[in-house]
Design an enzyme around this catalytic site. Structure first.
Site, PDB file in Angstrom:
ATOM      1  N   LYS A  97      38.203  49.027  36.080  1.00 33.60           N
ATOM      2  CA  LYS A  97      37.562  48.926  37.406  1.00 33.60           C
ATOM      3  C   LYS A  97      37.662  47.494  37.865  1.00 33.60           C
ATOM      4  O   LYS A  97      37.331  46.567  37.118  1.00 33.60           O
ATOM      5  CB  LYS A  97      36.080  49.323  37.263  1.00 33.60           C
ATOM      6  CG  LYS A  97      35.320  49.297  38.566  1.00 33.60           C
ATOM      7  CD  LYS A  97      35.400  50.621  39.284  1.00 33.60           C
ATOM      8  CE  LYS A  97      35.029  50.525  40.755  1.00 33.60           C
ATOM      9  NZ  LYS A  97      36.128  50.153  41.672  1.00 33.60           N
TER      10      LYS A  97
ATOM     11  N   LYS B 219      42.266  44.547  37.444  1.00 33.49           N
ATOM     12  CA  LYS B 219      42.413  43.877  38.743  1.00 33.49           C
ATOM     13  C   LYS B 219      43.840  44.072  39.211  1.00 33.49           C
ATOM     14  O   LYS B 219      44.745  44.270  38.392  1.00 33.49           O
ATOM     15  CB  LYS B 219      42.120  42.383  38.593  1.00 33.49           C
ATOM     16  CG  LYS B 219      41.829  41.680  39.898  1.00 33.49           C
ATOM     17  CD  LYS B 219      40.368  41.814  40.317  1.00 33.49           C
ATOM     18  CE  LYS B 219      40.134  41.290  41.712  1.00 33.49           C
ATOM     19  NZ  LYS B 219      38.701  41.248  42.038  1.00 33.49           N
TER      20      LYS B 219
ATOM     21  N   ASP C   5      39.031  43.269  47.601  1.00 31.12           N
ATOM     22  CA  ASP C   5      38.828  41.867  47.222  1.00 31.12           C
ATOM     23  C   ASP C   5      39.366  41.074  48.420  1.00 31.12           C
ATOM     24  O   ASP C   5      39.444  41.625  49.532  1.00 31.12           O
ATOM     25  CB  ASP C   5      39.587  41.537  45.916  1.00 31.12           C
ATOM     26  CG  ASP C   5      39.224  40.163  45.342  1.00 31.12           C
ATOM     27  OD1 ASP C   5      38.183  40.057  44.671  1.00 31.12           O
ATOM     28  OD2 ASP C   5      39.960  39.189  45.572  1.00 31.12           O
TER      29      ASP C   5
ATOM     30  N   SER D  60      30.045  49.708  43.401  1.00 31.17           N
ATOM     31  CA  SER D  60      31.260  50.529  43.324  1.00 31.17           C
ATOM     32  C   SER D  60      31.078  51.611  42.256  1.00 31.17           C
ATOM     33  O   SER D  60      31.484  52.763  42.443  1.00 31.17           O
ATOM     34  CB  SER D  60      32.470  49.672  42.958  1.00 31.17           C
ATOM     35  OG  SER D  60      33.031  49.088  44.106  1.00 31.17           O
TER      36      SER D  60
HETATM   37  P1  NDP Z   1      37.532  38.262  52.236  1.00 27.08           P
HETATM   38  O1  NDP Z   1      38.992  38.414  52.347  1.00 27.08           O
HETATM   39  O2  NDP Z   1      36.649  39.191  52.972  1.00 27.08           O
HETATM   40  O3  NDP Z   1      37.109  36.769  52.637  1.00 27.08           O
HETATM   41  C1  NDP Z   1      37.610  35.659  51.961  1.00 27.08           C
HETATM   42  C2  NDP Z   1      37.090  34.403  52.637  1.00 27.08           C
HETATM   43  O4  NDP Z   1      37.457  33.275  51.839  1.00 27.08           O
HETATM   44  C3  NDP Z   1      37.703  34.179  54.007  1.00 27.08           C
HETATM   45  O5  NDP Z   1      36.805  33.499  54.808  1.00 27.08           O
HETATM   46  C4  NDP Z   1      38.927  33.333  53.664  1.00 27.08           C
HETATM   47  O6  NDP Z   1      39.399  32.534  54.735  1.00 27.08           O
HETATM   48  C5  NDP Z   1      38.373  32.448  52.574  1.00 27.08           C
HETATM   49  N1  NDP Z   1      39.488  32.035  51.709  1.00 27.08           N
HETATM   50  C6  NDP Z   1      40.357  32.827  51.035  1.00 27.08           C
HETATM   51  N2  NDP Z   1      41.259  32.096  50.381  1.00 27.08           N
HETATM   52  C7  NDP Z   1      40.953  30.823  50.645  1.00 27.08           C
HETATM   53  C8  NDP Z   1      41.514  29.589  50.255  1.00 27.08           C
HETATM   54  N3  NDP Z   1      42.600  29.544  49.466  1.00 27.08           N
HETATM   55  N4  NDP Z   1      40.911  28.451  50.690  1.00 27.08           N
HETATM   56  C9  NDP Z   1      39.810  28.503  51.487  1.00 27.08           C
HETATM   57  N5  NDP Z   1      39.242  29.643  51.904  1.00 27.08           N
HETATM   58  C10 NDP Z   1      39.804  30.775  51.489  1.00 27.08           C
HETATM   59  O7  NDP Z   1      37.225  38.294  50.672  1.00 27.08           O
HETATM   60  P2  NDP Z   1      35.836  38.590  49.921  1.00 27.08           P
HETATM   61  O8  NDP Z   1      34.694  38.058  50.714  1.00 27.08           O
HETATM   62  O9  NDP Z   1      35.846  39.998  49.512  1.00 27.08           O
HETATM   63  O10 NDP Z   1      36.030  37.722  48.596  1.00 27.08           O
HETATM   64  C11 NDP Z   1      35.592  36.362  48.480  1.00 27.08           C
HETATM   65  C12 NDP Z   1      35.456  36.004  47.012  1.00 27.08           C
HETATM   66  O11 NDP Z   1      34.490  36.860  46.395  1.00 27.08           O
HETATM   67  C13 NDP Z   1      36.729  36.153  46.167  1.00 27.08           C
HETATM   68  O12 NDP Z   1      36.713  35.161  45.153  1.00 27.08           O
HETATM   69  C14 NDP Z   1      36.557  37.517  45.533  1.00 27.08           C
HETATM   70  O13 NDP Z   1      37.299  37.639  44.337  1.00 27.08           O
HETATM   71  C15 NDP Z   1      35.062  37.499  45.264  1.00 27.08           C
HETATM   72  N6  NDP Z   1      34.436  38.824  45.085  1.00 27.08           N
HETATM   73  C16 NDP Z   1      34.503  39.776  46.058  1.00 27.08           C
HETATM   74  C17 NDP Z   1      33.860  40.985  45.873  1.00 27.08           C
HETATM   75  C18 NDP Z   1      33.813  42.025  46.938  1.00 27.08           C
HETATM   76  O14 NDP Z   1      33.070  43.004  46.750  1.00 27.08           O
HETATM   77  N7  NDP Z   1      34.501  41.892  48.050  1.00 27.08           N
HETATM   78  C19 NDP Z   1      33.161  41.298  44.612  1.00 27.08           C
HETATM   79  C20 NDP Z   1      33.083  40.192  43.692  1.00 27.08           C
HETATM   80  C21 NDP Z   1      33.724  39.017  43.931  1.00 27.08           C
HETATM   81  P3  NDP Z   1      40.755  32.954  55.500  1.00 27.08           P
HETATM   82  O15 NDP Z   1      40.400  34.100  56.378  1.00 27.08           O
HETATM   83  O16 NDP Z   1      41.150  31.726  56.240  1.00 27.08           O
HETATM   84  O17 NDP Z   1      41.757  33.309  54.425  1.00 27.08           O
END
Ligand code: NDP
Length: 444
Positions: free
Chosen positions: A90, A126, A166, A376
């Site tokens: 998962k 993943k 993600d 999830s």
């Molecule tokens: P989203 O795609 O919804 O949002 C990601 C955010 O982070 C955007 O604002 C994006 O900006 C920014 N971002 C991504 N890459 C970079 C970078 N290289 N430098 C600066 N900013 C960056 O993703 P999530 O909110 O789902 O995920 C965010 C984090 O949380 C990740 O690390 C993910 O692995 C973790 N996570 C997510 C879960 C989930 O349920 N969604 C669960 C557990 C962990 P831009 O639009 O400019 O790319």
């Protein structure tokens, strides 16, 4: 050489080109050293750590699709099925140009311990692709998702491996992936989570990671004799996790002063207007700088800088290694009392060590963002039972799970004489369950 150091040296030698994976493995192995040292002979004979750090399977494939100009594009696709010791694989799918095998392995490895901490029967996996959904039309995103699933469907299933979202994979992408899985297999089953509410999704899944993060922050504050009321909170990111962390923090009386994307950050001392952010990000898929057009009292700055802002609480919710040693020092100098990770491994190792050495309460992502995967798993349960719980029911279960994770993490740290070190606590508590299951199942 100790068994831990021996295994770390082997991993470093074998995977020198996967720095994020090495960083994640090093942190876990350092933390569980006390447990391993006490069982060294047995673990070494069973090659327990070698088995823990090597995925059960890596699936790597090409994804050909046609863009709007009629040009064929080819991306890389991955699914890392890391550990099925405690349940079916998962973990989410990430679509971002920075994706390569090392990123997916780091995330899959972290996922093993995170999933264990939830107390639910889910193993670690993943996946993802170097496809960049930014700037693509809906048709292009659909074409890519269909091509991706046309290969992935062979390896996933409701009791085998259940991917979710993600970075770059939200409700739209999950919908297209699900449609294609159903079309190819003829099965209407819970093969993905984060589905839309009309086709098997769970209420509160969208909010779960951000809400869960704030629930564990509340619990940390409770043990410090404090609450979120009146606290100034700095958040990075403007995606799914950041948005719902802001929403819950505001509901609990905090003032959230920042959000960001990969171009820059906004600072709004009066408190982020989340309806404006949601309109920009969720409806128009725009950039965070557009916020200042609607809220002229806020400022936008190009580049990094969220964690240089004076705040009481810092919640990094964007991506790996976004918070470095300089940020950690600035947070301490500015009076920050608590850091909790919404993203996966957003703090560099140097920043993490700084927080621990300076006694700053710091909750690592594998504990504090586990609410997403936990919910999830609740979606999987509802799919299997063919029923839907109310938002309040799911939210209450999520809160219970986060309070339980805090207790497990704090308890494990205390048990091994490292009270307050939540990094050690999370890694040890996550490891103990997985290792027991691995030993019980023999050499497989
Ligand atoms: P989203 O795609 O919804 O949002 C990601 C955010 O982070 C955007 O604002 C994006 O900006 C920014 N971002 C991504 N890459 C970079 C970078 N290289 N430098 C600066 N900013 C960056 O993703 P999530 O909110 O789902 O995920 C965010 C984090 O949380 C990740 O690390 C993910 O692995 C973790 N996570 C997510 C879960 C989930 O349920 N969604 C669960 C557990 C962990 P831009 O639009 O400019 O790319």
């Amino acid at each position: 050489m100790s068994y831990v150091d021996e295994v770390m040296a082997k991993v470093e030698k074998t995977y020198p080109a996967e720095p994020e994976f090495l960083q994640a493995v090093r942190e876990v192995l350092d933390s569980i050293r006390v447990v391993v040292d006490a069982n060294e002979e047995k673990y070494r004979r069973d090659a327990l750590l070698e088995r823990l750090v090597e995925p059960e399977r890596i699936i790597s494939f090409r994804v050909p699709w046609v863009d709007d100009k009629g040009q064929v594009q080819v991306n890389h696709g991955f699914r890392v099925q890391f550990s099925s010791a405690i349940g079916p694989y998962k973990g989410g799918l990430r679509f971002h140009p920075s994706v390569y095998q090392g990123i997916i392995k780091f995330l899959g490895f972290e996922q093993i311990f995170k999933n264990s901490l939830t107390g639910l029967p889910i193993g670690g996996g993943k996946g993802g692709s170097d496809f960049d959904p930014k700037g693509k039309s809906d048709r292009e995103v659909m074409a890519f998702c269909q091509a991706f699933m046309t290969e992935l469907y062979k390896y996933v299933g409701a009791d085998v491996d259940v991917p979710a979202g993600d970075i770059g994979v939200g409700g739209r992408e999950i919908g297209y992936l699900y449609g294609q899985y159903k079309k190819i297999t003829g099965l209407y089953e819970g093969v993905l989570t984060g589905k839309g509410l009309t086709f098997g999704g769970s209420l509160a899944r969208t909010q779960a990671t951000g809400y869960g993060l704030v629930y564990i922050v509340e619990e940390m504050l409770k043990h410090m004799g404090q609450t979120l009321e009146g606290k100034k909170v700095a958040v990075s990111g403007a995606g799914n996790v950041a948005t719902y962390a802001v929403e819950k923090a505001q509901q609990l009386g905090a003032t959230v002063i920042s959000m960001s994307d990969s171009n820059g950050f906004i600072y709004d001392p009066d408190g982020i207007k989340l309806d404006v952010v949601k309109e920009i990000k969720e409806v128009r898929r725009g950039r965070i700088k557009e916020y200042v057009d609607k809220v002229p009292t806020a400022t936008y700055t190009e580049g990094k800088g969220v964690f240089k802002l004076p705040c009481d609480i810092a919640l990094p919710c964007a991506t790996q290694n976004e918070l470095d040693l300089e940020d950690a020092k600035a947070l301490k100098a500015n009076g920050c009392i608590l850091v909790a990770e919404g993203a996966n491994m957003p703090s560099t190792r140097e920043a993490t060590d700084f927080f621990l050495e300076n006694g700053m309460p710091f909750m690592p992502g594998k504990a504090s963002n586990a609410g997403g995967v936990a919910t999830s798993a609740l979606e999987m349960t509802q799919n299997s039972m063919r029923l839907s719980w109310t938002f309040e029911e799911v939210d209450a279960k999520l809160k219970d799970i986060m309070v339980g994770i805090y207790a497990k993490v704090a308890g494990a740290a205390e048990k091994y004489g490292m009270a307050g070190n939540f990094v050690a606590g999370a890694n040890i508590a996550g490891f103990e369950k997985v290792v027991e299951a691995m030993q019980a199942q023999g050499i497989v």
